[in-house]
Scaffold this motif. Sequence first.
Motif, PDB file in Angstrom:
ATOM      1  N   MET A   1       0.850  -1.185   0.000  1.00  0.00           N
ATOM      2  CA  MET A   1       0.000   0.000   0.000  1.00  0.00           C
ATOM      3  C   MET A   1       0.887   1.237   0.000  1.00  0.00           C
ATOM      4  O   MET A   1       1.825   1.345   0.760  1.00  0.00           O
ATOM      5  CB  MET A   1      -0.905  -0.029   1.227  1.00  0.00           C
ATOM      6  N   ALA A   2       0.558   2.172  -0.867  1.00  0.00           N
ATOM      7  CA  ALA A   2       1.339   3.398  -0.997  1.00  0.00           C
ATOM      8  C   ALA A   2       1.133   4.297   0.216  1.00  0.00           C
ATOM      9  O   ALA A   2       0.030   4.408   0.733  1.00  0.00           O
ATOM     10  CB  ALA A   2       0.942   4.117  -2.256  1.00  0.00           C
ATOM     11  N   LYS A   3       2.222   4.921   0.641  1.00  0.00           N
ATOM     12  CA  LYS A   3       2.139   5.886   1.731  1.00  0.00           C
ATOM     13  C   LYS A   3       1.969   7.271   1.117  1.00  0.00           C
ATOM     14  O   LYS A   3       2.907   7.860   0.603  1.00  0.00           O
ATOM     15  CB  LYS A   3       3.405   5.819   2.584  1.00  0.00           C
ATOM     16  N   LEU A   4       0.735   7.783   1.106  1.00  0.00           N
ATOM     17  CA  LEU A   4       0.440   9.064   0.477  1.00  0.00           C
ATOM     18  C   LEU A   4       0.816  10.208   1.407  1.00  0.00           C
ATOM     19  O   LEU A   4       0.738  10.089   2.621  1.00  0.00           O
ATOM     20  CB  LEU A   4      -1.036   9.135   0.115  1.00  0.00           C
ATOM     21  N   LYS A   5       1.200  11.343   0.779  1.00  0.00           N
ATOM     22  CA  LYS A   5       1.594  12.525   1.538  1.00  0.00           C
ATOM     23  C   LYS A   5       0.757  13.716   1.101  1.00  0.00           C
ATOM     24  O   LYS A   5       0.311  13.789  -0.045  1.00  0.00           O
ATOM     25  CB  LYS A   5       3.067  12.833   1.292  1.00  0.00           C
ATOM     26  N   SER A   6       0.581  14.650   2.000  1.00  0.00           N
ATOM     27  CA  SER A   6      -0.208  15.837   1.670  1.00  0.00           C
ATOM     28  C   SER A   6       0.570  16.814   0.800  1.00  0.00           C
ATOM     29  O   SER A   6      -0.018  17.613   0.085  1.00  0.00           O
ATOM     30  CB  SER A   6      -0.671  16.546   2.938  1.00  0.00           C
ATOM     31  N   ASP A   7       1.892  16.745   0.826  1.00  0.00           N
ATOM     32  CA  ASP A   7       2.688  17.743   0.106  1.00  0.00           C
ATOM     33  C   ASP A   7       3.289  17.245  -1.207  1.00  0.00           C
ATOM     34  O   ASP A   7       3.931  18.003  -1.922  1.00  0.00           O
ATOM     35  CB  ASP A   7       3.802  18.272   1.007  1.00  0.00           C
ATOM     36  N   ASP A   8       3.075  15.983  -1.569  1.00  0.00           N
ATOM     37  CA  ASP A   8       3.671  15.449  -2.793  1.00  0.00           C
ATOM     38  C   ASP A   8       2.814  14.312  -3.350  1.00  0.00           C
ATOM     39  O   ASP A   8       2.274  13.512  -2.595  1.00  0.00           O
ATOM     40  CB  ASP A   8       5.088  14.938  -2.503  1.00  0.00           C
ATOM     41  N   VAL A   9       2.716  14.248  -4.674  1.00  0.00           N
ATOM     42  CA  VAL A   9       1.962  13.190  -5.336  1.00  0.00           C
ATOM     43  C   VAL A   9       2.769  11.885  -5.267  1.00  0.00           C
ATOM     44  O   VAL A   9       4.006  11.910  -5.316  1.00  0.00           O
ATOM     45  CB  VAL A   9       1.638  13.579  -6.795  1.00  0.00           C
ATOM     46  N   PHE A  10       2.083  10.753  -5.164  1.00  0.00           N
ATOM     47  CA  PHE A  10       2.759   9.459  -5.170  1.00  0.00           C
ATOM     48  C   PHE A  10       2.695   8.904  -6.596  1.00  0.00           C
ATOM     49  O   PHE A  10       1.609   8.615  -7.107  1.00  0.00           O
ATOM     50  CB  PHE A  10       2.098   8.481  -4.198  1.00  0.00           C
ATOM     51  N   SER A  20       2.080  19.204 -14.910  1.00  0.00           N
ATOM     52  CA  SER A  20       0.857  18.869 -14.171  1.00  0.00           C
ATOM     53  C   SER A  20       0.963  19.302 -12.720  1.00  0.00           C
ATOM     54  O   SER A  20       2.059  19.371 -12.162  1.00  0.00           O
ATOM     55  CB  SER A  20       0.595  17.364 -14.254  1.00  0.00           C
ATOM     56  N   ASN A  21      -0.191  19.584 -12.119  1.00  0.00           N
ATOM     57  CA  ASN A  21      -0.266  19.994 -10.716  1.00  0.00           C
ATOM     58  C   ASN A  21      -1.197  19.048  -9.967  1.00  0.00           C
ATOM     59  O   ASN A  21      -2.232  18.650 -10.497  1.00  0.00           O
ATOM     60  CB  ASN A  21      -0.817  21.420 -10.608  1.00  0.00           C
ATOM     61  N   PHE A  22      -0.825  18.749  -8.726  1.00  0.00           N
ATOM     62  CA  PHE A  22      -1.593  17.790  -7.930  1.00  0.00           C
ATOM     63  C   PHE A  22      -1.931  18.374  -6.572  1.00  0.00           C
ATOM     64  O   PHE A  22      -1.145  19.103  -5.977  1.00  0.00           O
ATOM     65  CB  PHE A  22      -0.795  16.499  -7.744  1.00  0.00           C
ATOM     66  N   GLY A  23      -3.114  18.013  -6.077  1.00  0.00           N
ATOM     67  CA  GLY A  23      -3.525  18.420  -4.738  1.00  0.00           C
ATOM     68  C   GLY A  23      -2.934  17.491  -3.689  1.00  0.00           C
ATOM     69  O   GLY A  23      -2.011  16.721  -3.948  1.00  0.00           O
ATOM     70  N   LYS A  24      -3.514  17.523  -2.522  1.00  0.00           N
ATOM     71  CA  LYS A  24      -3.048  16.695  -1.404  1.00  0.00           C
ATOM     72  C   LYS A  24      -3.456  15.239  -1.602  1.00  0.00           C
ATOM     73  O   LYS A  24      -4.540  14.957  -2.099  1.00  0.00           O
ATOM     74  CB  LYS A  24      -3.649  17.204  -0.100  1.00  0.00           C
ATOM     75  N   TYR A  25      -2.604  14.331  -1.184  1.00  0.00           N
ATOM     76  CA  TYR A  25      -2.873  12.889  -1.153  1.00  0.00           C
ATOM     77  C   TYR A  25      -3.318  12.324  -2.509  1.00  0.00           C
ATOM     78  O   TYR A  25      -4.283  11.570  -2.593  1.00  0.00           O
ATOM     79  CB  TYR A  25      -3.918  12.568  -0.084  1.00  0.00           C
ATOM     80  N   CYS A  26      -2.632  12.688  -3.567  1.00  0.00           N
ATOM     81  CA  CYS A  26      -2.921  12.157  -4.905  1.00  0.00           C
ATOM     82  C   CYS A  26      -1.991  10.991  -5.223  1.00  0.00           C
ATOM     83  O   CYS A  26      -0.875  10.914  -4.720  1.00  0.00           O
ATOM     84  CB  CYS A  26      -2.742  13.242  -5.961  1.00  0.00           C
ATOM     85  N   GLU A  27      -2.471  10.092  -6.092  1.00  0.00           N
ATOM     86  CA  GLU A  27      -1.692   8.915  -6.481  1.00  0.00           C
ATOM     87  C   GLU A  27      -1.893   8.646  -7.966  1.00  0.00           C
ATOM     88  O   GLU A  27      -3.011   8.699  -8.472  1.00  0.00           O
ATOM     89  CB  GLU A  27      -2.147   7.707  -5.664  1.00  0.00           C
ATOM     90  N   ILE A  28      -0.797   8.351  -8.664  1.00  0.00           N
ATOM     91  CA  ILE A  28      -0.829   8.038 -10.092  1.00  0.00           C
ATOM     92  C   ILE A  28      -0.323   6.611 -10.268  1.00  0.00           C
ATOM     93  O   ILE A  28       0.783   6.275  -9.863  1.00  0.00           O
ATOM     94  CB  ILE A  28       0.049   9.019 -10.905  1.00  0.00           C
ATOM     95  N   GLY A  29      -1.145   5.770 -10.891  1.00  0.00           N
ATOM     96  CA  GLY A  29      -0.838   4.347 -11.035  1.00  0.00           C
ATOM     97  C   GLY A  29       0.273   4.040 -12.025  1.00  0.00           C
ATOM     98  O   GLY A  29       0.644   4.859 -12.871  1.00  0.00           O
ATOM     99  N   LYS A  30       0.783   2.840 -11.936  1.00  0.00           N
ATOM    100  CA  LYS A  30       1.897   2.359 -12.747  1.00  0.00           C
ATOM    101  C   LYS A  30       1.632   2.545 -14.250  1.00  0.00           C
ATOM    102  O   LYS A  30       0.556   2.232 -14.749  1.00  0.00           O
ATOM    103  CB  LYS A  30       2.114   0.875 -12.465  1.00  0.00           C
ATOM    104  N   GLY A  31       2.624   3.074 -14.965  1.00  0.00           N
ATOM    105  CA  GLY A  31       2.562   3.183 -16.412  1.00  0.00           C
ATOM    106  C   GLY A  31       1.627   4.251 -16.947  1.00  0.00           C
ATOM    107  O   GLY A  31       1.392   4.323 -18.145  1.00  0.00           O
ATOM    108  N   SER A  32       1.103   5.087 -16.088  1.00  0.00           N
ATOM    109  CA  SER A  32       0.170   6.129 -16.539  1.00  0.00           C
ATOM    110  C   SER A  32       0.916   7.259 -17.240  1.00  0.00           C
ATOM    111  O   SER A  32       2.093   7.507 -16.977  1.00  0.00           O
ATOM    112  CB  SER A  32      -0.611   6.698 -15.356  1.00  0.00           C
ATOM    113  N   ARG A  33       0.196   7.941 -18.142  1.00  0.00           N
ATOM    114  CA  ARG A  33       0.738   9.119 -18.829  1.00  0.00           C
ATOM    115  C   ARG A  33      -0.130  10.308 -18.458  1.00  0.00           C
ATOM    116  O   ARG A  33      -1.339  10.311 -18.711  1.00  0.00           O
ATOM    117  CB  ARG A  33       0.747   8.920 -20.342  1.00  0.00           C
ATOM    118  N   ILE A  34       0.497  11.331 -17.882  1.00  0.00           N
ATOM    119  CA  ILE A  34      -0.208  12.510 -17.397  1.00  0.00           C
ATOM    120  C   ILE A  34       0.427  13.735 -18.044  1.00  0.00           C
ATOM    121  O   ILE A  34       1.613  13.981 -17.873  1.00  0.00           O
ATOM    122  CB  ILE A  34      -0.099  12.620 -15.853  1.00  0.00           C
TER     123      ILE A  34
END
Length: 115
Positions: A1-10, A20-34
């Motif tokens: 399980m990923a350890k999500l942070k409020s100040d950085d995207v996982f 790209s810009n991300f809010g708090k506790y965001c997660e991007i899955g394996k192999g995704s293109r953003i």
Amino acid sequence: MAKLKSDDVFLHADVECQNSNFGKYCEIGKGSRILNVTMGDYSYCDRYADIANAWIGKFANIASFVRIGATDHPMEMRRLNQRSQLDTVQSLHLAQWLQKMSHPSRLWQVCLRHR
């Protein structure tokens, strides 16, 4: 399980992420293109998502292999068959007609007459 942070995207492995810009506790899955994405707080996408030129709100969960913001898709049509092309032309004519109707009460009178 990923350890999500409020100040950085996982970001999981093999993620391509640009401009790209991300809010708090965001997660991007394996192999995704953003690309050119703003993602709100507590949002995530699962593996191999392809997201471009989009604003994703808070608490969004995007499934695996989803494509959002396809750049080569014709935006003036919903589908690519004859029926949708006819619908598009009719919608354009309707929009032009509605634009000519300068006052909302006039439009209401016309609508009531055609009931």
